[in-house]
Design a protein around this motif. Sequence first.
Motif, PDB file in Angstrom:
ATOM      1  N   ALA A  97       0.833  -1.208   0.000  1.00 18.18           N
ATOM      2  CA  ALA A  97       0.000   0.000   0.000  1.00 18.18           C
ATOM      3  C   ALA A  97       0.866   1.255   0.000  1.00 18.18           C
ATOM      4  O   ALA A  97       0.577   2.235  -0.710  1.00 18.18           O
ATOM      5  CB  ALA A  97      -0.928  -0.001   1.208  1.00 18.18           C
ATOM      6  N   PHE A  98       1.950   1.237   0.774  1.00 20.06           N
ATOM      7  CA  PHE A  98       2.825   2.413   0.819  1.00 20.06           C
ATOM      8  C   PHE A  98       3.495   2.647  -0.533  1.00 20.06           C
ATOM      9  O   PHE A  98       3.598   3.790  -0.994  1.00 20.06           O
ATOM     10  CB  PHE A  98       3.891   2.233   1.904  1.00 20.06           C
ATOM     11  N   ILE A  99       3.930   1.574  -1.179  1.00 18.10           N
ATOM     12  CA  ILE A  99       4.542   1.705  -2.501  1.00 18.10           C
ATOM     13  C   ILE A  99       3.549   2.289  -3.500  1.00 18.10           C
ATOM     14  O   ILE A  99       3.896   3.153  -4.322  1.00 18.10           O
ATOM     15  CB  ILE A  99       5.071   0.338  -2.985  1.00 18.10           C
ATOM     16  N   LYS A 100       2.299   1.848  -3.435  1.00 17.78           N
ATOM     17  CA  LYS A 100       1.275   2.375  -4.337  1.00 17.78           C
ATOM     18  C   LYS A 100       1.010   3.855  -4.062  1.00 17.78           C
ATOM     19  O   LYS A 100       0.756   4.629  -4.987  1.00 17.78           O
ATOM     20  CB  LYS A 100      -0.013   1.565  -4.199  1.00 17.78           C
ATOM     21  N   LEU A 101       1.055   4.244  -2.796  1.00 17.67           N
ATOM     22  CA  LEU A 101       0.862   5.651  -2.455  1.00 17.67           C
ATOM     23  C   LEU A 101       1.965   6.517  -3.065  1.00 17.67           C
ATOM     24  O   LEU A 101       1.702   7.606  -3.581  1.00 17.67           O
ATOM     25  CB  LEU A 101       0.840   5.824  -0.934  1.00 17.67           C
ATOM     26  N   VAL A 102       3.190   6.023  -2.992  1.00 18.31           N
ATOM     27  CA  VAL A 102       4.313   6.773  -3.560  1.00 18.31           C
ATOM     28  C   VAL A 102       4.180   6.876  -5.077  1.00 18.31           C
ATOM     29  O   VAL A 102       4.371   7.942  -5.670  1.00 18.31           O
ATOM     30  CB  VAL A 102       5.647   6.108  -3.172  1.00 18.31           C
ATOM     31  N   LYS A 103       3.850   5.761  -5.722  1.00 18.84           N
ATOM     32  CA  LYS A 103       3.675   5.771  -7.175  1.00 18.84           C
ATOM     33  C   LYS A 103       2.543   6.704  -7.585  1.00 18.84           C
ATOM     34  O   LYS A 103       2.606   7.329  -8.651  1.00 18.84           O
ATOM     35  CB  LYS A 103       3.387   4.354  -7.670  1.00 18.84           C
ATOM     36  N   MET A 104       1.519   6.801  -6.747  1.00 15.91           N
ATOM     37  CA  MET A 104       0.357   7.627  -7.056  1.00 15.91           C
ATOM     38  C   MET A 104       0.720   9.097  -7.221  1.00 15.91           C
ATOM     39  O   MET A 104       0.143   9.809  -8.057  1.00 15.91           O
ATOM     40  CB  MET A 104      -0.672   7.467  -5.933  1.00 15.91           C
ATOM     41  N   ILE A 105       1.713   9.547  -6.465  1.00 17.86           N
ATOM     42  CA  ILE A 105       2.013  10.971  -6.430  1.00 17.86           C
ATOM     43  C   ILE A 105       3.163  11.364  -7.348  1.00 17.86           C
ATOM     44  O   ILE A 105       3.421  12.554  -7.576  1.00 17.86           O
ATOM     45  CB  ILE A 105       2.347  11.395  -4.973  1.00 17.86           C
ATOM     46  N   ILE A 106       3.872  10.378  -7.926  1.00 15.02           N
ATOM     47  CA  ILE A 106       5.049  10.681  -8.741  1.00 15.02           C
ATOM     48  C   ILE A 106       4.678  11.484  -9.991  1.00 15.02           C
ATOM     49  O   ILE A 106       5.307  12.499 -10.301  1.00 15.02           O
ATOM     50  CB  ILE A 106       5.776   9.383  -9.143  1.00 15.02           C
TER      51      ILE A 106
END
Length: 278
Positions: free
Chosen positions: A50-59
């Motif tokens: 979930a944290f990795i997806k959050l980071v990818k979401m904002i890139i």
Amino acid sequence: MIVEHSAEIRSKTPFYRHLYVQVLAAIAAGILLGHFYPELGTQMKPLGDAFIKLVKMIIAPVIFLTVATGIAGITDLAKVGRVAARAMVYFLTFSTLALVVGLVVVNVVQPGAGMHIDPASLDVKAIATYTATAHEQSLTGFLMHIIPTTLASAFAEGDILQVLFISVLFGIALALVGKKAEPVIDFLQALTLPIFRLVTILMKAAPIGAFGSMAFTIGKYGVASIANLAMLIGTFSAFAEGDILQVLFISVLFGIALALVGKKAEPVIDFLQALTLP
């Protein structure tokens, strides 16, 4: 004045409020959970994912806003072309060097060896797309892939190269329009502040992601995997100078862009200075 104020606030902040301390504590907790309760530890995997997806979401939004507004603020577009050409030469040169060094190191050091991971337990589908693309895509196909089907599709699919391509073109278009584009530029610059604030908020979840990832790794592969992971991370840190140089180069370019933009870049500069606070 801002630096002195930041240092004063940092000195008054308790050590446990620092993000790196929280991440280290979360990693230790994840190791303990994975070791003593391996079944429960493996169930923590969604936290890391979930944290990795959050980071990818904002890139993608971060890239678009910083690149587009940066280029739009440069009045001399010839400078953009020169910087882009030099950046491309630098990128190709050091990326090739990094690939050569990486191939040599991975065959000599063999980081990650000894973890005894059963290949059948790995998610083959997760890498199948990348391996198939690497085998089938030619240089022409790669360059064509940079052009998105629509403006929205690049952001929807999260393709960084396509987002960067759109950002450069949009920034150039804003610069060519001139004064009539100022309301759009002002809007994008104003939007940059909450987007970067969102990045700060998401980073608060880093300890949770670190806890989930470590608990899953130890629970699934055992506490002995820590040594192998340390070897892997140590090897990457020792032989990733090419990536470090790229980050340094990009940082210098970004600093130059902020200087060229002038007063309009003050909100971004203030935000970057605020990021130095714990």
